[in-house]
Design a protein around this motif. Structure first.
Motif, PDB file in Angstrom:
ATOM      1  N   ARG A 192      38.525  41.001  38.145  1.00 33.63           N
ATOM      2  CA  ARG A 192      39.141  41.964  37.238  1.00 33.63           C
ATOM      3  C   ARG A 192      38.481  43.325  37.347  1.00 33.63           C
ATOM      4  O   ARG A 192      37.358  43.471  37.811  1.00 33.63           O
ATOM      5  N   GLY A 193      39.226  44.320  36.865  1.00 37.64           N
ATOM      6  CA  GLY A 193      38.634  45.643  36.717  1.00 37.64           C
ATOM      7  C   GLY A 193      38.317  46.337  38.030  1.00 37.64           C
ATOM      8  O   GLY A 193      37.539  47.271  38.064  1.00 37.64           O
ATOM      9  N   VAL A 194      38.898  45.870  39.143  1.00 39.08           N
ATOM     10  CA  VAL A 194      38.672  46.543  40.424  1.00 39.08           C
ATOM     11  C   VAL A 194      39.926  47.322  40.765  1.00 39.08           C
ATOM     12  O   VAL A 194      41.031  46.799  40.684  1.00 39.08           O
ATOM     13  N   ASP A 195      39.760  48.551  41.132  1.00 35.38           N
ATOM     14  CA  ASP A 195      40.905  49.387  41.401  1.00 35.38           C
ATOM     15  C   ASP A 195      40.855  49.898  42.830  1.00 35.38           C
ATOM     16  O   ASP A 195      39.786  50.005  43.414  1.00 35.38           O
ATOM     17  N   ALA A 196      42.017  50.216  43.374  1.00 34.17           N
ATOM     18  CA  ALA A 196      42.044  50.765  44.726  1.00 34.17           C
ATOM     19  C   ALA A 196      43.319  51.573  44.865  1.00 34.17           C
ATOM     20  O   ALA A 196      44.353  51.189  44.334  1.00 34.17           O
ATOM     21  N   PRO A 197      43.264  52.703  45.562  1.00 35.12           N
ATOM     22  CA  PRO A 197      44.478  53.500  45.738  1.00 35.12           C
ATOM     23  C   PRO A 197      45.492  52.780  46.617  1.00 35.12           C
ATOM     24  O   PRO A 197      45.126  51.974  47.472  1.00 35.12           O
ATOM     25  N   GLY A 198      46.772  53.065  46.403  1.00 38.81           N
ATOM     26  CA  GLY A 198      47.836  52.388  47.138  1.00 38.81           C
ATOM     27  C   GLY A 198      47.854  52.728  48.614  1.00 38.81           C
ATOM     28  O   GLY A 198      48.312  51.935  49.437  1.00 38.81           O
ATOM     29  N   ILE A 199      47.393  53.911  48.963  1.00 42.21           N
ATOM     30  CA  ILE A 199      47.309  54.245  50.390  1.00 42.21           C
ATOM     31  C   ILE A 199      45.890  54.707  50.704  1.00 42.21           C
ATOM     32  O   ILE A 199      45.188  55.204  49.830  1.00 42.21           O
TER      33      ILE A 199
END
Lengths: 591, 475
Positions: free
Chosen positions: A114-121
């Motif tokens: 959880r709580g991990v984010d990443a840009p779509g590109i």
């Protein structure tokens, strides 16, 4: 808001008041509807779905175990958006456009944390930018200023954002240069102060602007005989595939994703099986695009929100998919979007709705179910884009009705919108008649507007031949009712013969083996020739019958059963040629 | 750790308590009654000032003076390789009188979703020794393949037969000693089954010596219903640990999923939720998916989790929400058929509605045999044809049917008598199953075999049988 801008200023913090599964209520949060918020100490991503007085209700896209009252809620002040730009093809996303391969690396685990984010590109990858306009050229909104080679198959067009200018307004290009850039760098400057980069953002719940929706007149050729031959869908059309479990919805969707002659495929696995998505991930890079021999992944964007992933992200994955599709449509491409399955999407809406204690409509679904389905399918179509190009989004949604009962709300509301209906049938599936599309129940309202294309590109009498096949199959259905009562041998000879012809239609023409290397894809020419072969048998057989040959002898010939093998022939033209004359010779020798 | 004596409401399995600190969703709670009994529960809803707690053991004995302790963590399963050979209750506590379990790790039982990108597509054939499965609906490692049954059917016998016989063919040849016992594990999760049923399983485990490579979780019919909602999660957490950290190939048998779903409904009703179909909660699909989707393989890990959940369909109706939602999540299903059972077939598997979605990638050359797929398609078609004709025969009689139709009828009869009805103790390898299949399809004339490639007909078709058949029917 988009994850690309991670240094977003936060508007106002709130405090969690209660947690119930994916629904979290917060106090003192200054937010607008559909704003993206970060919930709790771990910063779980969520979206505002209700505001009542001081209380804001949020649906959270991640598991909420352990989150408790008192933890903070941060507002980003932006609606849920996707990152648009080169790098969306050959990618696999979850329901809120986080790339799953990147997440695997970041989390260092095969499980989704959880709580991990990443840009779509990928924001750092550099692309080779090739301008298509020069300094001094006038450009309007949506206009293409350059291209990058996104994959071997697809040139990604870099466009002026549609919100940079008013409709009809143009402005001058003041600087533009070829070279290597990452997606955040400016590649062109416009006189009105807009800096154009390869990266755009767009809120997922809002359709990208277009000039006009046109009547679609080209078929989305699928290489599946029953679809192309009997129930075609147009480029820019809509279709529904409802069927009980085990009837082959997913295989049909996969076949379309593999062989449909669209430029771009967006495949949304919405609340379905993990292993099925893995199959796509493993198969598609190895499969060849039938149009050009490149890997299939080079034209495909995958969105995988499997059934065990958070339910709120399942609700949003359909929107993420169609927004990506619209972006490629704006470049002038024909895009086909497969959503498997829209029922899981509807159920996600139902789950959230019931947690909000909204008044339920039919079978517990929210009252706005029909409106949401309509909004989604209306984003499909054949469009004139704002930059003057033409592009299309075809939407094909699988529906999983409980117990295979088509009278349930999701199927019924879908049927009111879509123009192609491919009804899957458990009985056919049980006898391994695949694709198990029921030819009596299915329909396509595009037939008439697509016939001219088939007549021009395949054969003049395409529509007549189709009607002939439909008539024989209709007659068979009626005759089968009698056969059930008295047996086949009690029928008159000509009707027995009709049943025999219909059997070839069913077994050779309508059935198609998705797992056979040749039969899996059937070009329209082959579809047509196959039908004419069966018609040859029909005509010759009836001539023989009229000449007094007993029906048993006609049925018991050697050439005709070879019709069943046309599907697996690679050099079908020669085979069919031979077969037609063999059938004629054999039957004529009987009288 | 704070203790509260603030229970405000008790309703069915739920207890509401007032709190003055933040309590996390899903946290574990201990409730001590006035009699000194300790009950365990889980936070279902957490608001400021009040939490709703679901009590696993049921709420009897709790009064407003009971004290409530929040443990500050979500439910964990203590896992270790030493669990093999042990019998535990539905909450994971040993009940076999054996030593305390010393855990190597304590893992969250909710379990995170496997990243689809990290999965490995299952395509390794499992030989169950049951022709109806191996031949017609092949099971592969990492698949979830439920048994759809109804009350009074021998689904347990079938599950035990699979657990006993399941193996992967190529491993048997070289390292049999090495493989046996060290690689393969069975985890058995009983939810609300009767003591007698449970005994049958236990006796079978003990008789075949399978217990030492098994972990047994027992939530029996008279155990608290709410506990059933955690039992399968305990089971699967153990399975994942053994599979993905200790390289075991784990076969999970869950029985009976119907009881699990009933427990979900009970909790939903107690919380006064808006019910979905037939009173089951609207989130049942998601909930079941969180269990079934824990089957699979992970890239770079040796082990696998294969699931065989058993469910009894109320009224033998597969449109009931439990089998219906299950069928939409699992990769196929095996139907146990009451009619076949009353005819005495063992196992009474109806292959027609049964399905294994992963079969096509798990069979063929190098896995089973090149002709497998075609042969299976032909047998399905021929059996379906024969089944259809049976209805007709009842009306018009066999004489009114053509020669070929009569052959289909004979095929259907022999298919049931020889192919399906093998007995619960017979272990057929895949070669035997396929050869038997060829013997049966050879009853039909060659040109009726339109699903089989000519090459295979050439190789495997029994010419003699067919001629013999022709002579017989000519008489």
């Amino acid at each position: 808001m988009s994850k690309a801008e991670s240094t977003e200023t936060t508007v106002e913090d709130g405090v969690i008041q209660s947690v119930s599964g994916p629904v979290v209520s917060a106090r003192d949060l200054d937010a607008r509807m559909n704003d993206v918020v970060y919930v709790g100490d771990e910063g779980l991503m969520g979206e505002v779905i209700e505001i009542e007085g001081n209380i804001t209700t949020v649906q959270v896209y991640e598991e909420t175990s352990g989150v408790g009252p008192g933890e903070p809620v941060e507002n980003t002040g932006e609606p849920l958006s996707v990152d648009l730009g080169p790098g969306m093809l050959d990618a696999i996303y979850d329901g809120v456009q986080r790339p799953l391969d990147v997440l695997e690396g970041k989390m260092e685990s095969p499980y989704l944390d959880r709580g991990v984010d990443a840009p779509g590109i990928d924001l750092e990858k550099e692309w080779e930018f090739e301008p298509t306009v020069e300094v001094g050229d006038e450009v309007g909104r949506g206009d293409v200023v350059g291209v990058v080679e996104e994959t071997v198959t697809i040139d990604h067009k870099v466009m002026v954002p549609p919100d940079a200018l008013e409709e009809g307004e143009t402005t001058e290009v003041t600087a533009i240069e070829a070279g290597s850039f990452d997606v955040t760098e400016t590649v062109a400057e416009l006189a009105n102060g807009t800096d154009v980069s390869m990266h755009q953002e767009w809120p997922v719940r809002e359709a990208r602007p277009t000039v006009e929706k046109r009547t679609p007149r080209q078929p989305l050729v699928s290489g599946q005989r029953i679809l192309d031959g009997l129930f075609p869908i147009a480029k820019g059309g809509t279709a529904a595939i409802p069927g009980p479990f085990g009837s082959g919805k997913t295989v049909t969707q996969h076949q379309l994703a593999k062989y449909a002659d669209a430029d771009i495929i967006v495949y949304v696995g919405c609340g379905e099986r993990g292993n099925e998505m893995t199959e796509v991930i493993e198969d598609f890079p190895e499969l060849e695009d039938p149009a050009n021999g490149n890997p299939l992944m080079a034209r495909t964007s995958l969105i995988a929100n499997t059934s065990n992933m958070p339910v709120a992200a399942r609700e949003s994955c359909i929107y993420t998919g169609i927004t990506i599709a619209e972006y490629y449509r704006d470049m002038g491409y024909d895009v086909a979007l497969m959503a498997d399955s829209t029922s899981r999407w509807a159920e996600a809406m139902r789950e959230i709705s019931s947690r909000l204690e909204e008044m339920p409509g039919e079978e517990g679904y929210p009252a706005y179910l029909a409106a949401r389905l309509a909004q989604f399918y209306e984003r499909a179509g054949y469009f004139e884009n704002v930059n003057g190009t033409e592009g299309s989004v075809s939407a094909i949604g699988a529906v999983s009705p409980p117990g295979g009962d088509f009278s349930e709300p999701v199927t019924q509301n879908t049927l009111r919108i879509v123009k192609t209906f491919w009804a899957l049938d458990a009985d056919l599936a049980e006898r391994r008649h695949f694709p198990s599309i029921n030819w009596n129940e299915s329909y396509s309202l595009y037939k008439d507007q697509l016939d001219p294309w088939f007549e021009e590109h395949v054969e003049e009498d395409w529509a007549e031949k189709r009607q002939w096949a439909v008539d024989i199959l209709d007659e068979e259905t009626e005759l089968q009712e009698i056969v059930q009562l008295v047996g086949k041998d009690a029928l008159p000879d000509d009707q027995q013969l009709t049943l025999e012809v219909a059997r070839y239609l069913r077994e050779a023409y309508l059935q198609q083996n998705a797992f056979h290397p040749v039969d899996t894809f059937c070009p329209p020419e082959k579809t047509y020739l196959m039908l004419t072969t069966i018609e040859t048998f029909h005509d010759e057989a009836f001539d023989a019958l009229e000449a007094g040959v007993p029906v048993e002898d006609i049925v018991d010939t050697e050439a005709a059963p070879r019709i069943n093998r046309i599907g697996v022939q690679e050099d079908y033209e020669e085979y069919i040629e031979d077969l037609k004359s063999a059938i004629a010779d054999e039957l004529r020798s009987l009288y | 750790m704070k203790e509260y004596q603030t229970i405000t409401e008790i309703s069915g399995p739920l207890v509401y308590a007032e709190v003055d600190e933040a309590i996390g969703y899903d946290e574990i709670v201990e409730i001590e009654t006035a009699q000194g009994e300790t009950l365990r529960g889980q936070v279902l809803e957490s608001s400021e000032g009040v939490v709703a707690i679901q009590v696993f053991e049921g709420t009897s004995g709790i009064d407003q003076n009971a004290s409530v302790r929040f443990l500050g963590e979500t439910m964990k399963m203590p896992v270790t390789e030493d669990l093999l050979g042990r019998v535990l209750d539905g909450s994971g506590r040993p009940i076999d009188g054996g030593p305390e379990i010393v855990p190597e790790e304590r893992q969250d039982i909710v379990g995170a979703a496997i990243n689809p990108y990290s999965r490995e597509y299952p395509e390794e054939f499992i030989e169950t020794g049951v022709s109806a499965i191996d031949g017609m609906n092949t099971l592969v490692r990492g698949q979830k393949l439920p048994i759809f049954s109804s009350s009074g059917q021998p689904h347990s016998e079938l599950a035990m037969q699979i657990a006993r016989q399941a193996s992967v063919p190529e491993e048997e040849g070289d390292d049999e000693e090495d493989e046996e016992g060290s690689e393969f594990a069975v985890i058995f999760g009983a939810m609300g089954i009767t003591q007698e049923e449970a005994n049958e399983f236990m006796e079978d485990f003990e008789r075949t010596g399978a217990l030492e490579r098994s972990v047994v979780f027992m939530n029996l019919a008279d155990d608290p219903a709410v506990e059933r909602t955690v039992t399968p999660r305990m089971v699967l957490t153990t399975a994942e640990y053994l599979a993905f950290e200790k390289d075991y190939h784990v076969l999970v048998i869950l029985t009976d999923m119907t009881n699990y779903c009933e427990a979900l409904r009970e909790i939903g009703a107690a919380r006064e939720e808006v019910p979905g179909r037939r009173g089951y909660p609207g989130y049942m699909y998601t909930d079941l998916a969180q269990l079934y989707e824990r089957a699979g393989r992970i890239e770079g890990r040796e082990g696998s989790v294969t699931q065989i959940p058993i469910l009894t369909m109320p009224g033998d109706d597969d449109t009931h929400p439990i089998p219906d939602l299950t069928g939409y999540i699992t990769e196929g299903q095996i139907y146990v058929d009451p009619d076949l059972n009353s005819q005495g077939l063992q196992p009474p598997v109806n292959v027609l509605p049964s399905l294994s979605r992963l079969m096509d990638d798990g069979i063929g050359e190098g896995l089973t045999r090149a002709d497998h797929a075609d042969l299976k398609d032909q047998m399905f078609a021929a059996y379906a044809e024969g089944e259809d004709l049976r209805d007709l025969v009842n009306i018009v009689g066999r004489e009114a049917l053509s020669d070929l139709d009569n052959k289909y009828l004979d095929f259907a009869d022999r298919f049931e008598a020889e192919f399906i009805d093998q007995g619960f103790d017979t272990n057929r390898d895949i070669e035997e199953t396929l050869d038997l299949g060829w013997e049966l399809v050879s009853m039909l004339p060659k040109d009726a075999l339109n699903r089989i490639d000519e090459e295979f007909i050439e190789e495997y078709y029994h010419e003699d049988d067919s001629e013999q058949q022709v002579v017989e029917s000519a008489d």
